[in-house]
Design a protein around this motif. Structure first.
Motif, PDB file in Angstrom:
ATOM      1  N   THR A 166     -20.862 -12.001 -27.743  1.00  0.00           N
ATOM      2  CA  THR A 166     -19.759 -11.780 -28.689  1.00  0.00           C
ATOM      3  C   THR A 166     -18.587 -12.729 -28.426  1.00  0.00           C
ATOM      4  O   THR A 166     -17.617 -12.735 -29.180  1.00  0.00           O
ATOM      5  CB  THR A 166     -19.236 -10.339 -28.607  1.00  0.00           C
ATOM      6  OG1 THR A 166     -18.781 -10.065 -27.277  1.00  0.00           O
ATOM      7  CG2 THR A 166     -20.317  -9.329 -28.990  1.00  0.00           C
ATOM      8  N   ASP A 181      -9.545  -6.136 -30.890  1.00  0.00           N
ATOM      9  CA  ASP A 181     -10.267  -7.278 -31.436  1.00  0.00           C
ATOM     10  C   ASP A 181     -11.745  -7.226 -31.056  1.00  0.00           C
ATOM     11  O   ASP A 181     -12.627  -7.434 -31.900  1.00  0.00           O
ATOM     12  CB  ASP A 181      -9.634  -8.574 -30.939  1.00  0.00           C
ATOM     13  CG  ASP A 181     -10.393  -9.803 -31.388  1.00  0.00           C
ATOM     14  OD1 ASP A 181     -10.344 -10.114 -32.590  1.00  0.00           O
ATOM     15  OD2 ASP A 181     -11.053 -10.430 -30.539  1.00  0.00           O
ATOM     16  N   ARG A 185     -15.052  -6.724 -33.592  1.00  0.00           N
ATOM     17  CA  ARG A 185     -16.181  -7.654 -33.649  1.00  0.00           C
ATOM     18  C   ARG A 185     -17.503  -6.951 -33.350  1.00  0.00           C
ATOM     19  O   ARG A 185     -18.541  -7.291 -33.930  1.00  0.00           O
ATOM     20  CB  ARG A 185     -15.950  -8.815 -32.680  1.00  0.00           C
ATOM     21  CG  ARG A 185     -14.904  -9.799 -33.196  1.00  0.00           C
ATOM     22  CD  ARG A 185     -14.769 -11.008 -32.300  1.00  0.00           C
ATOM     23  NE  ARG A 185     -13.938 -10.746 -31.139  1.00  0.00           N
ATOM     24  CZ  ARG A 185     -14.309 -10.920 -29.893  1.00  0.00           C
ATOM     25  NH1 ARG A 185     -15.533 -11.342 -29.614  1.00  0.00           N
ATOM     26  NH2 ARG A 185     -13.490 -10.675 -28.892  1.00  0.00           N
ATOM     27  N   GLN A 188     -18.504  -5.219 -36.492  1.00  0.00           N
ATOM     28  CA  GLN A 188     -19.038  -6.171 -37.456  1.00  0.00           C
ATOM     29  C   GLN A 188     -20.492  -6.536 -37.157  1.00  0.00           C
ATOM     30  O   GLN A 188     -21.252  -6.871 -38.059  1.00  0.00           O
ATOM     31  CB  GLN A 188     -18.172  -7.433 -37.479  1.00  0.00           C
ATOM     32  CG  GLN A 188     -16.799  -7.241 -38.110  1.00  0.00           C
ATOM     33  CD  GLN A 188     -15.986  -8.511 -38.118  1.00  0.00           C
ATOM     34  OE1 GLN A 188     -15.951  -9.256 -37.137  1.00  0.00           O
ATOM     35  NE2 GLN A 188     -15.326  -8.788 -39.232  1.00  0.00           N
ATOM     36  N   TYR A 234      -7.644 -12.297 -39.095  1.00  0.00           N
ATOM     37  CA  TYR A 234      -8.437 -11.501 -40.030  1.00  0.00           C
ATOM     38  C   TYR A 234      -7.880 -11.525 -41.457  1.00  0.00           C
ATOM     39  O   TYR A 234      -8.259 -10.697 -42.287  1.00  0.00           O
ATOM     40  CB  TYR A 234      -8.556 -10.071 -39.511  1.00  0.00           C
ATOM     41  CG  TYR A 234      -9.362 -10.012 -38.234  1.00  0.00           C
ATOM     42  CD1 TYR A 234     -10.734 -10.239 -38.259  1.00  0.00           C
ATOM     43  CD2 TYR A 234      -8.747  -9.787 -37.000  1.00  0.00           C
ATOM     44  CE1 TYR A 234     -11.477 -10.217 -37.088  1.00  0.00           C
ATOM     45  CE2 TYR A 234      -9.493  -9.772 -35.836  1.00  0.00           C
ATOM     46  CZ  TYR A 234     -10.856  -9.990 -35.885  1.00  0.00           C
ATOM     47  OH  TYR A 234     -11.602  -9.980 -34.726  1.00  0.00           O
TER      48      TYR A 234
END
Length: 291
Positions: A166, A181, A185, A188, A234
């Motif tokens: 990641t 953060d 991720r 996502q 973002y």
């Protein structure tokens, strides 16, 4: 299946509390301590503990120091733990057992309480808040293992390969919201994150950092800078001039009402806004120069 674990902690003048965190780790856990240019007696605090110590020449920030620790780790799993966190008995074993129960999951969070017994848990990340997403911010109790949307950076365990895949923590974030953060991720990527109810921890929040006025201004400056960075990263709308007006007004009000704590917080945020404007201006000039 035997799996190894590396505990990673980041210190910055945290000698007064870090030993309490590391001494509770069970035998066999590799420990990496990344120090961000402390001026206190960290050597004495770590005396007698089997610790791989990495000394950064300057304060590189929390996320970057964590990434340095991850690069030095050899364990299959990384256990990130703040110096002011105390793991309960068998917490590491409970986390590793959960990894066996949920082989398709790579992220595990202990059930964490504050020192006064409150559950330290939230579903809403800073990115959700900035984006206007409405989610429950607190729950009162956990009765079993459950999936979560947010991994608290104070203490959590993650597969080393997943963390590296990641990209680790965003090194453009110096302090605060690194975990927001990373959690975003992971979401996502549709990576499940599980709170393990049988793994207990206590987070004595804020005791690993200095409480001076200068330190508090620095922390709120960092929070503001991190928030602005997340907005840019973002694509969340942001007007620095609206915030300049907002925090300037707050500073005036808190001066009149003699509210020292809120004055310090707002001053730090205002400085962070101006820092971000200057950073962007320098970046634009550099791009123009290269062009």
């Amino acid at each position: 299946m035997n799996r190894s674990i590396t505990a990673i902690t980041v210190t910055h003048n945290s000698a007064h509390t870090v030993r309490g965190a590391l001494a509770r780790l069970p035998p066999g856990v590799e420990i990496v301590c990344v120090d961000n240019a402390s001026t206190d007696d960290l050597s004495t605090a770590l005396s007698g503990l089997a610790v791989h110590r990495i000394d950064n020449p300057v304060n590189l920030g929390f996320g970057r120091a964590c990434n340095i620790g991850a690069a030095a780790a050899t364990g299959d799993y990384l256990l990130f733990i703040n110096p002011d966190v105390r793991l309960g008995t068998d917490a590491v074993d409970a986390l590793m057992q959960a990894a066996e129960r949920y082989p398709n999951c790579g992220v595990f969070v202990p059930r964490t309480n504050t020192v006064d017994g409150r559950l330290w848990f939230r579903e809403e990340s800073e990115i959700d808040r900035l984006s206007g997403v409405s989610l429950p911010t607190r729950i009162r109790q956990v009765w079993g293992d459950c999936c979560v949307r947010f991994v608290n950076g104070g203490v959590f365990m993650i597969k080393r390969t997943l963390f590296l895949d990641t990209g680790g923590f965003d090194e453009d974030i110096f302090l605060y919201f690194e975990d927001d953060d990373l959690s975003y991720r992971l979401l996502q990527r549709d990576e499940p994150m599980i709170l393990v109810s049988g793994a207990h921890a206590v987070h004595d929040i804020g005791t690993s950092v200095a409480q001076s006025t200068r330190s508090r201004i620095f922390r709120y400056r960092s929070k503001m800078r991190s928030e602005i960075h997340l907005r840019k990263k973002y694509g969340i709308a942001y007007s620095p001039f609206v915030d300049i007006l907002r925090y300037s007004t707050k500073i005036g009000f808190y001066c009149l009402t003699l509210n020292r704590n809120r004055l310090i917080n707002s001053l730090g945020r205002l400085i962070g806004i101006f820092d971000s404007i200057l950073d962007r201006s320098r970046a634009n000039r550099n791009r123009g120069y290269v062009a």
